[in-house]
Structures are given as structure tokens and as C-alpha cells.
Design a protein around this motif. Structure first.
Motif, short mmCIF file in Angstrom:
data_model
loop_
_atom_site.label_atom_id
_atom_site.label_comp_id
_atom_site.label_asym_id
_atom_site.label_seq_id
_atom_site.Cartn_x
_atom_site.Cartn_y
_atom_site.Cartn_z
N PHE A 1 41.93 32.86 47.51
CA PHE A 1 41.78 34.26 47.91
C PHE A 1 40.35 34.72 47.70
CE2 PHE A 1 43.42 34.61 43.49
CZ PHE A 1 42.35 35.28 42.91
N HIS A 2 39.54 33.89 46.99
CA HIS A 2 38.15 34.26 46.76
C HIS A 2 37.32 34.10 48.04
CE1 HIS A 2 39.22 33.41 42.47
NE2 HIS A 2 38.51 34.50 42.32
N ASP A 3 36.09 34.61 47.99
CA ASP A 3 35.23 34.44 49.16
C ASP A 3 34.64 33.04 49.17
OD1 ASP A 3 33.50 34.94 46.98
OD2 ASP A 3 31.92 35.56 48.34
N SER A 4 34.74 32.34 48.04
CA SER A 4 34.24 30.97 47.98
C SER A 4 35.02 30.23 46.90
CB SER A 4 32.76 30.98 47.62
OG SER A 4 32.38 29.72 47.13
N PRO A 5 35.23 28.92 47.09
CA PRO A 5 35.96 28.16 46.06
C PRO A 5 35.27 28.23 44.70
CG PRO A 5 35.53 26.78 48.00
CD PRO A 5 34.84 28.09 48.25
N ARG A 6 33.97 28.49 44.70
CA ARG A 6 33.23 28.45 43.44
C ARG A 6 33.51 29.64 42.53
NH1 ARG A 6 27.18 28.19 44.37
NH2 ARG A 6 27.04 28.73 42.19
N ARG A 7 34.23 30.64 43.03
CA ARG A 7 34.45 31.85 42.21
C ARG A 7 35.66 31.76 41.31
NH1 ARG A 7 29.68 33.47 43.89
NH2 ARG A 7 29.53 34.18 46.04
N ASN B 1 38.92 30.12 52.90
CA ASN B 1 38.53 31.16 51.96
C ASN B 1 39.23 32.46 52.33
OD1 ASN B 1 36.74 29.36 50.83
ND2 ASN B 1 34.95 30.21 51.88
N ARG B 2 39.30 33.36 51.36
CA ARG B 2 39.87 34.70 51.60
C ARG B 2 41.24 34.63 52.25
NH1 ARG B 2 35.93 38.67 50.78
NH2 ARG B 2 33.77 38.02 51.01
N LEU C 1 40.65 39.18 55.25
CA LEU C 1 39.67 39.94 56.02
C LEU C 1 40.31 40.73 57.14
CD1 LEU C 1 36.57 37.59 56.41
CD2 LEU C 1 36.85 39.60 54.95
N ASN D 1 40.94 39.57 39.56
CA ASN D 1 41.83 39.22 40.67
C ASN D 1 42.80 38.09 40.34
OD1 ASN D 1 40.76 41.10 42.62
ND2 ASN D 1 38.89 39.88 42.49
#
Lengths: 666, 229, 250
Positions: free
Chosen positions: A64-70, A187-188, A210, A241
Motif C-alpha cells: 500500500f506504500h508508494d514504494s516497497p522501500r517504505r 505500489n499503492r 490512487l 499506516n
């Protein structure tokens, strides 16, 4: 539905090796056809998706993040355990296994934990090979430090950002597979339902965050690496989140939730400062290597500190109570987290707390600074150094070890911890409970796997420090990629799963219905306000200590809150749009159900163990009183909504290799 | 040569071109200044005029001077191309509040290199028109030293600097060049990857001294010539 | 403390945005995002759309939060992300201007939320060590100088927030790209493919439409992890030598 631990036969130390050698494999030509959905990109999800991609499976990965790194693994500070025995201090696979079982207060499965200890060594090798910049000694070899609950130095670290470095390693491996096309990244996208066809997990319904569109994704199996549910408490060290929705949706489709009441309260967090506060910040457990925990001996001093008339430095040495060192001389400040947290609560309940709220104890680095300073002066050959010089030298050593943590503390509180002791208080940090899984990390739904914090498997009733990173990566890199073959080897004749069946129709309709229901309430109160109230109930009645009356009362309160939520919540905006409030609402709705189940579980477990402390069950000295006779089982709950009573399935825990003892850190 | 064009059009390649041409121009400035200081020799312009004659006739110097023109054009053209790319990359909106926090360079110069460069380019055009072109066109009076007839460039320069407007124009242009160099000098090394904890402070210091001393050297020429007319 | 907030509101990528002014109450112990939480609660209670901003860990490590506060990415405190910025650094009566990170490669999603997928694609282009799980030798097989590991760590501490791009007048991503290139080039395990990596990541960076670095160093000044432009020099070196050297094919 199958409910069998599937522990392979053989002696404990050889189970995994033997099992791995005899497991069913999937041939490369078949791997290319088989699709796997991985939800979550934390240490477990990212490492699993990357490894499965490397093996040749077709992987779809969701976050659900904007990038896997988050993913929130990134925030893990202290380190990762591995039984390398590089320090030659008597560590071994067995000792790591034993420490973990004991630390978990004998409520975890022996075979899983031993496997975890075995593969821990490979994780370090793997991470080093990925270029993870672990701390090193002058000789160029890997450095270690100690963590709570153990007497060896087996924790590998990268300053106070070990989780970040390990996650970036996994993220980079995942990125490599994405560029090769073996992993398709979404992502997202938030998983809002699990799709089961013919009794097997075959896909998910995901909401594109989005656009708000619902999407169907089908695969031969589904892997959840979606983390823990600590945010059910509203205030926790989890990211804002982090949520339990993906796992909870699996529960609502029939997966069992195991030991939901086992939550870890971390002893060293920055205390809450006001009602507006949205989250709590952890100060790494590694600080307890060098920090000494204390409160004033008498209430007058504590009161004076609370009211700002005195500071920590005004309290002379003999008026301080280093209560952990006093109560637990063998482990001192390095007792496990549950023990340290409870001790802090006891001190504050006695009116010895040192923050305006009364909820804080000191974590003091004065003696560490002076000790390191003297040693450093010695090394540099400074004769008769002045106290100021010693302090200066010591400060620089402490800065090198914990600089970023001290800085973070100062940013948040405005106090300089080199001069005055830190104020800390326990906060919700990790959930040992999670989806029930067998030895293969498969839930009771065939084809649904759960890895990392989202499953219950390795930490029993209390997790030791630096073991979460170990477990997440063990599951993702070295366990699941093998065990998933046990399921998939039987699926090689299954054609591509199309998301067109009735099951997909039904699941999507259900999600749509839930979203419509939430949007149409059009009440007056914000989602946040409900979440805050839920968290308060959870913390007050299902937090550091629990009792039967409170739990029963809290269960009723949650139900009332739920009714109010479904009649008066207000969600602005549109469901078919970028709408963070709607995302939150869905998560809070699920948290309320989960919260209720936690109360039910805590009520069922008439004993105290690890993070679960029932006031009715304690020794005269106030230590946890386990009941191995009646409660040496895993509680696996089936939950089917507010109208039905949760159903308990018990997996009896068999201990063949360790003797069940009263955990003592004295 | 595909790799070569790829390199030159890449973001770092473009910058390397800026860096190399920039360093070349930096070296040129020193040479140019040494020559020009002969204007102040007080010998009626003999040394300077002979030097100018040598510079315009020596085949080696001539070749270098063509390289120099190419270098200026390349530096200017690349600078323009980069500026365009960067504008596009920044997007249509500007920040409502502007803060110019930088780490170890002159913030004003660093973020205005394109504008400073444009002014310098205009200056160079005027400068070339005033002196170089006149000399090329043979529009300068001739003088004879020891039987050798050379153009009296010194006379033209002296006449030009009798005009206060031109003096101010030259001095202001030198300030602009100083700013351009203040960032450009050390930036050229950074672009080539020459950054070192021990030596970079030295490069930066030299750059500062250079950026102030060289334009100052150029600027005092018109001032002195104007005052001593 | 009472504050006036001027916040950029933009419905989505295709609509025009503008500044809206709000009055807000804050306490000095609040974090900046908690101050915005309170504003949003207020807006919701008036049935208005809250300000969309992204955030997650609130510990300064996930890199999700962004926003430009009074002209600076992550606000006026150096080495601090927005989520770790506390209101005690502002004064009663201040006007605070809040804008999204602005760069063509970071399109606005809504209000202050932006799309940073371009960073992911740059990492996918080569920001990794090409080994598979299970191929590793013993962790202590290659000793690494303590200082080298520490330097690699400094570069690796990048949180991928994009403040470097937001701060750069050229919207260049060089600090981000160089942090990864430099981190891996420092480690013997990553050194092996350092040249190829530098080429691939720079190519992708160019393709994403980021600007050209002109060594302004605003990136270092505004980086919440205080990553040095030394790493950009290192990237330049790796890129230059790989471009003119023989390792990477023409």
C-alpha cells in the motif's frame, strides 16, 4: 480445514535439513507458469518476493506504500541476531534456540524456533553479500553487541539503522527481480480481501489507492507478509499506516488467528507528551547495554521532578533506585522486554514516575560515559585525566555507538540526553500473535502462507530484541521459498488462474459493499477519533496488565464503540479517488473486530506468560505465573463477525528438547 | 563512436564538457591577464603591442586561439542546453518562498551560473568586437618598433578606456566573471570526480583566491588607464 | 501558539493548484505533522476535505513524508525530516508556507502528496548487487576496513525521500543516485559491478527527466540524512571511468 502443525519427524537439530532434502520440488519449466501473490514488502515480503522471483516463479507483489522501500521494517533500529559465535563467547544454534524459547516464555513451537536459529547464520552471509554495511571492528570483521534476555553478544548491527539497511538490501534484490520481469510490482495497492476457490487461496481483491478502483488478482497461491497489528492500540511504535487489514481479511475468510493477545510492550520509548500525539517513538533496546534504568527511591523526589522543582541530577546516588539491577541481578538492565516494561509500570504505579504525566522512568548514561571515558583515556595514555576530559572522551564513545538515537531523542523532546538522563516509558511495539501457520508457514487455508510478523510462529509470548529482523528474513529468504514447494508441487497441472470465477465476483462485491457502507454512514465523527478511543480501551484493559473483569468490560466497550462507528463516522471525499480517510476507516473497522478477539483471547488464557500478564496470576514477588498444565497451547481462533462467538482451536505445544522452567532473570 | 556521443549527451557527460571547457578557459584567463598587464608597463605600449603581434601571428598560438573560440562556444552552448533541460526538469511551478541554503559554495553564484554566463557571453562579444575584430579588420593605426611595423592595439585600448562608461562596463563584467568563477572553479573539479576530504579544501581555497585575484587584475587595468589618461 | 498556514491545495495532477490560508493552533511539543493532523481533524469536523499529505513511520526513516516548509524541503531544521520537525522551532504568530516537492519527475497526486516512482525505477536499473539468495559466502570471509564500512553506511543512510531533488534548482537526482552508487562501490561485494551500475542508474535518471547537476550543493544542505556531495564526485568518477574505460561495452 486442515489444522495440523506438520512438523517433520527426526531429532530437533536434523528436522530441517532432512526435511529440506526430501521435499517436493517444482521443476523450472513449471515454475515459469506458476504465479504467486506476495502481499507486503517489508523484510519478509520483499525477501520472499525476490527469492521466489529468482527461483523462476511468476510473482506479483503488492504494497500500500508508494514504494516497497517504505515498509515499516525500515524503522527497526538495534540489530539482528545470528548464532555465528564470532565473539567466541559460547553462542551456538542451540543457545539461540533456547534463548528464544525461554524468552518467549515457552509458548512457541520448538521445531520452528530451532529452524530459525539454524538459518540465522545464512541471513548474515546473505546480507553481507548484498552489500549491507554492517558495523565492523578495526580488524575488518563484523561487530556484535548484546541485547536483552541473553548473555552472549550475537547481535549484528548497522548503527541504529539496522532495519533500514536490511530492508534496503531486500528491496534492492526485489528491484533486481522487478527489472528482470520476474516480479511485477504493484505500489499503492491495498489488499482488501482474500479469494478462495475450492478451498484454496487463489487471489486477492486490491484497491488501487490512487484511483480507488477495485482490482482482481489471481495466482496459484497467496503469501501474506503484512506485518503486525500493534496499531490496534492507536499509540504504538508502528508506522501510522501499519495495519492488520490484509491478515484480518484472511481471518474473515477462514484463516485462524493465533495468540492475538500476545503483544509486546517495549520498555524504552519516548513517553507521550500530549493528547494530540499520533505515535510513539522507540529508543532502541541497544541503549540498555549502556543505559541504567532508575527512579527516585522516594515519592517526594519523584513528585518534585514531575513538578519541575528538581531534575534528575539533583537526586544523589543513594536516593536512586536502579530497580532492574536490584530485582534482577543476573541480567540487570538487560532483562527481556516484557519484564523491563512491567517493572517500569510497577515503579510508576507506586508514584515514582518522573514525567509530568507520572508515566516515565530514567534511562541514564552517566556511568557509561564515565566508564568509556576512563577506558579511552587509558588507551590514549592520558595520565590523571580531569573529570571533564573523561566526560568528553566518554561522550564521543557513546556518540559513536548511539549518536543518531540521542539526536532523535533531542529532536523530539528538546532535552539533551548527554546531560540529563532520558525519560522513557513502555509502548506497544510488536505483536507476537498473528495468523496461525504450520511448519511450512502455511495457514489452515491451503495455498495461503504467512511470513514475518504477520504469522505467530516463533516468538511465543514475548519476542527477544533483534529477533524480528531475523525471523522476517529467515521466513522470506530461507524458509518459505522451500516450503512453498510442498504446496505448489501439487499445482503443476493447475492452469493459469483467471480472476473470473464466482468466488472473485463475490469477493469483489463484498469489498464494494463494505466500502459503500462506510462511505454512506455520513456521520459526524472522524475516523481518527474512533481509532483513538479504541486504542485507549485496548491500552487500559489489554495492555501491560489485564484482568478478567476489565477484559469483559472492555469487550462490551468495543462493541458499543463499533455501533457508534457504524452510525456516526464521517469520511470525506469519494471512494473512487485517492482517499486516505477511507483507507483508515477500513483499517479501523477491522481493528475493532481484532480488538474484540484480543479481549476474548486474553480472557481465555488464565495464566500470565510473556507479554500477557493477567493480574490474577502472579507470584508473590509480582512475577508472571505460567500454567503449563492447562495453557501450553497455541490459541488458534476462528472469527466470523460480531454476531458469532469466536471458536477456539488448540494446538498443544510439545516440548521434547527443553525443560519448561519458571523463567528467571534473577 | 556511439559510446562517445552517448557519453557527451548524458547528464554527467554534458557536465564534463562544461568542466573541461571551463578549466581550459580558466587557464586561458591567466595567460590573457599576464599579457594584458603589459598594458600598464608604462612604455607607451611597446611591450604590449609586440606581444599582441606575437599572439596573432604565431601559428601555434593561432591554433590554440581557435580552440579557445570553440571552447567558449561549446561552454556557452552546453550551458544553454543544460539550462533548458533543468528548467524542464523543475516543472512549471516555482516555490513561493525561496531559500538558498547550500553546502560549501557560493549560493548566489551557484544558482545563477546561467545568468552570469549569459552576461559574460555578451561581454565577450562586445570585447571581441571592440578589440579583436578591429585588429583583424586592420582598422588600427600602425606603429613601428625597431623597424618592425605592428598594430597599435595599446592605443586603441587606451582610447577606449578614456570613456568612463566603458570602464564601468568592464569593471562590472569582471565582477560577474568573479562570481561565475567563485562557483565554477571548484565545481569543475567536483564534476570530474576530484573530491577528496584532504585536498578539496585546498582546491576551494585556490578557487576563491583565483576568482577574486584574476578578475581584479583585469579590472584594475581600465581603472588605472582611465585615471592616468 | 497561533499560526497562519498557507498550504498548496491541488485536487489532482491535472488540475491547477493554489494556496489556501488556514489558521491553526499548535503546542510547542507537537511535531509538524501532528500540527497538520489537528488542522485536518478540524477540517473534517467542518465536513471539508483534509489536506492530503503522505507520512508513515514518523521517526524520520521511511522517507515518506515530504513537503517544502517555508522554502525548504523538510523545513528549516537541518538533518531533520518533516515528521521529526517540532513546533518549538517556530514562533507564535508565524506564517508558514507549505508546498509540495516540485519537480517534473515528481508529479503531484493531490495537495502535498507526490509520486516518486521514478526513484524506484532508478534503483531497478542497477541499484543492487547481482546475487541470488543462498549464493553468499561466510559474512566474515572478506574483511572490510571499519572506516570504509562507515563511509558506505553514510551513503546508504539515504531514505529516498527526494528532498535533494526538491531542493535542487535544477531538480537533479544526483545525490540520490550517487548515494546508492557510492554505497555499493565502497563495499567489495558491490565494487564488482560498480561501473555497470553507474552507467545504468545514470541512464535511467536521465530518462526520468531529472535535471543536470551543477554542483549547487543545496541537496546536501537540505538532505535530512546530511549525505555529502562527496558521493556525487564519486559517481562522476565511476561514470567517467566507465564511459571512457573498456569494462562497459560501447
Amino acid at each position: 480445514m486442515p489444522f495440523e502443525a506438520n512438523v517433520p519427524p527426526g531429532p530437533l537439530g536434523e528436522k530441517w535439513t532432512q526435511y529440506r532434502g526430501t521435499m517436493n520440488l517444482v521443476a523450472p519449466n513449471n515454475k515459469r507458469r506458476i504465479e504467486i501473490i506476495v502481499v507486503g514488502t517489508g523484510l519478509a515480503g520483499a525477501s520472499a518476493a525476490a527469492t521466489l522471483g529468482e527461483l523462476g516463479y511468476k510473482v506479483k507483489c503488492f504494497t500500500f506504500h508508494d514504494s516497497p522501500r517504505r515498509a515499516h521494517s525500515i524503522a527497526a533500529q538495534g540489530g539482528i541476531n545470528a548464532a555465528k559465535n564470532y565473539q567466541n563467547d559460547g553462542d551456538s544454534v542451540y543457545r539461540l534456540f533456547y534463548d528464544t524459547i525461554k524468552g518467549g516464555d515457552y509458548r512457541s513451537r520448538e521445531s520452528n524456533v530451532h529452524r530459525l536459529a539454524e538459518v540465522s547464520r545464512n541471513i548474515i552471509d546473505q546480507a553481507v553479500a548484498q552489500g549491507v554495511p554492517f558495523a565492523r571492528e578495526y580488524g575488518g570483521l563484523l561487530a556484535n553487541r548484546s541485547f536483552g534476555g541473553v548473555q552472549v553478544s550475537r547481535t549484528f548491527y548497522a548503527r541504529g539503522q539496522t532495519g533500514q539497511q536490511l530492508l534496503l538490501g531486500a528491496y534492492q534484490s526485489l528491484s533486481r527481480q522487478i527489472s528482470k520481469g520476474s516480479v511485477e510490482m504493484y505500489n499503492r495497492h491495498e489488499m482488501l480481501d482474500l479469494v478462495i476457490e475450492d478451498g484454496k487461496a487463489r487471489g486477492i481483491i486490491a484497491r488501487n489507492l490512487l484511483t480507488g478502483e477495485l482490482e482482481r488478482h489471481a495466482a496459484h497461491c497467496v503469501v501474506l507478509g503484512t506485518g503486525g497489528y500493534g496499531n490496534v492500540f492507536y499509540l504504538s511504535t508502528n508506522a501510522m499506516n501499519s495495519n492488520g487489514t490484509a491478515a484480518w481479511r484472511a481471518v474473515r475468510r477462514g484463516a485462524y488467528m493465533a495468540n492475538p493477545c500476545f503483544t509486546q510492550i517495549h520498555p524504552t520509548c519516548i513517553p507521550q507528551s500530549g493528547d494530540y500525539q499520533s505515535k510513539l517513538t522507540l529508543m532502541s533496546e541497544s541503549l540498555r547495554n549502556d543505559g541504567r534504568v532508575w527512579v527516585p527511591k522516594n515519592q517526594e523526589d519523584a513528585k518534585a521532578i514531575r513538578e519541575g522543582q528538581k531534575t534528575a541530577n539533583d537526586i544523589p546516588e543513594e536516593e536512586r533506585d536502579y530497580y532492574l539491577e536490584r530485582r534482577y541481578p543476573a541480567f540487570g538492565n538487560l532483562v527481556p522486554r516484557d519484564v523491563a516494561s512491567r517493572a517500569a509500570k510497577v515503579a510508576c504505579d507506586e508514584g515514582l514516575g518522573v514525567a509530568p504525566t507520572g508515566l516515565a522512568v530514567f534511562l541514564d548514561f552517566e556511568s557509561a560515559i564515565m566508564r568509556y571515558g576512563r577506558s579511552e583515556a587509558n588507551t590514549r595514555g592520558i595520565d590523571n585525566p580531569s573529570e571533564a576530559k573523561i566526560r568528553e572522551l566518554g561522550k564521543s564513545v557513546v556518540e559513536e555507538k548511539y549518536g543518531n538515537l540521542f539526536e532523535m531523542y533531542e529532536k523530539i523532546t528538546g532535552d539533551n540526553p548527554y546531560q540529563t538522563p532520558m525519560k522513557i516509558y513502555p509502548a506497544v511495539h510488536y505483536t507476537m500473535g498473528g495468523l496461525w501457520v504450520d511448519y511450512n508457514l502455511q495457514t489452515n487455508i491451503p495455498g495461503l502462507f504467512s511470513i514475518g510478523e504477520s504469522n505467530f510462529s516463533d516468538h511465543g509470548a514475548n519476542r527477544l530484541g533483534a529477533s524480528a529482523l531475523m525471523q522476517g528474513l529467515a521466513d522470506g529468504y530461507f524458509v518459505l521459498p522451500y516450503t512453498i514447494g510442498q504446496f505448489l508441487s501439487k499445482e503443476i497441472r493447475t492452469p493459469k488462474i483467471e480472476p473470473t470465477s464466482e468466488a472473485f465476483d463475490k469477493a469483489e462485491q463484498d469489498v464494494q459493499h463494505r466500502l459503500d457502507q462506510l462511505m454512506n454512514i455520513k456521520g459526524n465523527q472522524s475516523v481518527e477519533s474512533f481509532h483513538r478511543r479504541l486504542g485507549k480501551i485496548m491500552w487500559d484493559y489489554c495492555g501491560m496488565s489485564r484482568n478478567a473483569d476489565g477484559l469483559q468490560k472492555a469487550r462490551k466497550m468495543i462493541r458499543e464503540l463499533k455501533d457508534e462507528f457504524y452510525s456516526d463516522v464521517f469520511i470525506p471525499g469519494d471512494a473512487k479517488d485517492y482517499n486516505p480517510e477511507l483507507e483508515k476507516a477500513h483499517r479501523v473497522a477491522d481493528f475493532m473486530e481484532l480488538g474484540e478477539l484480543m479481549m476474548v483471547d486474553a480472557l481465555d488464557r488464565n495464566e500470565s506468560c510473556g507479554g500477557h500478564f493477567r493480574e490474577e496470576y502472579q507470584t508473590e514477588e509480582g512475577e508472571a505465573l505460567r500454567d503449563d498444565e492447562n495453557y501450553a497451547y497455541v490459541s488458534a481462533w476462528a472469527y466470523n463477525g460480531w454476531e458469532e462467538e469466536p471458536v477456539l482451536h488448540k494446538e498443544e505445544l510439545v516440548f521434547e528438547n527443553v525443560e519448561l522452567k519458571t523463567r528467571s532473570y534473577k | 563512436m556511439n559510446w562517445f556521443t552517448n557519453f557527451l549527451t548524458s547528464s554527467i557527460g554534458q557536465k564534463v564538457v562544461m568542466s573541461l571547457t571551463g578549466l581550459f578557459l580558466i587557464v586561458f584567463l591567466v595567460v590573457h591577464l599576464t599579457g594584458n598587464l603589459q598594458l600598464l608597463a608604462g612604455d607607451g605600449g611597446k611591450a604590449f603591442n609586440l606581444y599582441a603581434e606575437f599572439m596573432t601571428t604565431n601559428p601555434l598560438i593561432k591554433t590554440v586561439s581557435y580552440l579557445l573560440y570553440a571552447g567558449i562556444l561549446l561552454h556557452a552552448f552546453q550551458g544553454w542546453a543544460i539550462w533548458r533541460k533543468n528548467r524542464k526538469a523543475r516543472g512549471p511551478h516555482r516555490y513561493a518562498v525561496k531559500v538558498n541554503r547550500v553546502a560549501g559554495t557560493n549560493g548566489f553564484a551557484a544558482s545563477n551560473m546561467a545568468w552570469l554566463g549569459t552576461i559574460i557571453f555578451v561581454f565577450i562579444l562586445i570585447h571581441l568586437y571592440q578589440f579583436w575584430l578591429q585588429m583583424k579588420m586592420g582598422a588600427i593605426d600602425m606603429v613601428t618598433y625597431d623597424g618592425k611595423e605592428v598594430a597599435d592595439l595599446h592605443g586603441l585600448v587606451a582610447a577606449t578606456y578614456e570613456n568612463l562608461g566603458f570602464v564601468i562596463f568592464y569593471v562590472v563584467s569582471m565582477v560577474v566573471i568573479a562570481y561565475h568563477l567563485l562557483h565554477g572553479f571548484q565545481s569543475a573539479f567536483q564534476t570530474l570526480g576530484l573530491n577528496h576530504r584532504k585536498y578539496t579544501p585546498f582546491i576551494k581555497a585556490v578557487g576563491k583566491v583565483y576568482a577574486i585575484a584574476v578578475p581584479l587584475g583585469f579590472a584594475i587595468i581600465p581603472i588605472i588607464m582611465y585615471l592616468s589618461k | 501558539m497561533k499560526l497562519t498556514l498557507k498550504i498548496w491545495r491541488q485536487k489532482n495532477a491535472n488540475t491547477k493548484g493554489r494556496f489556501e490560508t488556514y489558521q491553526a493552533e499548535a503546542s510547542p511539543d507537537m511535531s509538524f505533522l501532528e500540527m497538520l493532523d489537528v488542522l485536518n481533524e478540524d477540517l473534517i469536523s467542518q465536513k471539508q476535505e483534509p489536506v492530503a499529505f503522505e507520512h508513515d513511520c514518523r521517526e524520520g526513516i521511511c522517507g515518506t513524508c515530504n513537503m517544502v516548509i517555508n522554502g525548504e524541503p523538510h523545513g528549516p531544521m537541518q538533518g531533520t525530516t518533516t515528521c521529526q520537525l517540532h513546533m518549538r522551532h517556530f514562533n507564535d504568530g508565524d506564517t508558514i508556507v507549505i508546498e509540495p516537492f516540485r519537480a517534473s519527475a515528481f508529479p503531484v497526486i493531490k495537495d502535498l502528496a507526490i509520486d516518486r516512482d521514478s526513484f524506484d525505477r532508478i534503483i531497478q536499473a542497477g541499484g543492487y548487487v547481482s546475487i541470488n539468495t543462498g549464493q553468499a559466502q561466510d559474512g566474515n570471509a572478506i574483511p572490510i576496513e571499519k572506516e570504509t564500512a562507515a563511509e558506505a553506511f553514510d551513503a546508504a543512510s539515504c531514505i529516498g525521500c527526494g528532498a535533494c531533488v526538491a531542493a535542487c534548482p535544477n531538480a537533479s537526482a544526483m545525490l540520490f543516485v550517487s548515494a546508492k552508487v557510492s554505497h555499493l562501490a565502497h563495499m567489495p561485494q558491490g565494487k564488482v559491478e560498480a561501473k555497470r551500475r553507474a552507467q545504468a542508474m545514470v541512464n535511467q535518471m536521465d530518462e526520468e527527466g531529472f535535471g543536470r547537476c551543477s554542483n549547487i550543493t543545496a541537496c546536501e544542505a537540505e538532505c535530512p540524512k546530511e549525505i555529502s556531495v562527496e558521493h556525487i564526485a564519486r559517481l562522476n568518477r565511476e561514470y567517467l571511468s566507465s564511459s571512457v574505460g573498456s569494462q562497459v561495452k560501447a
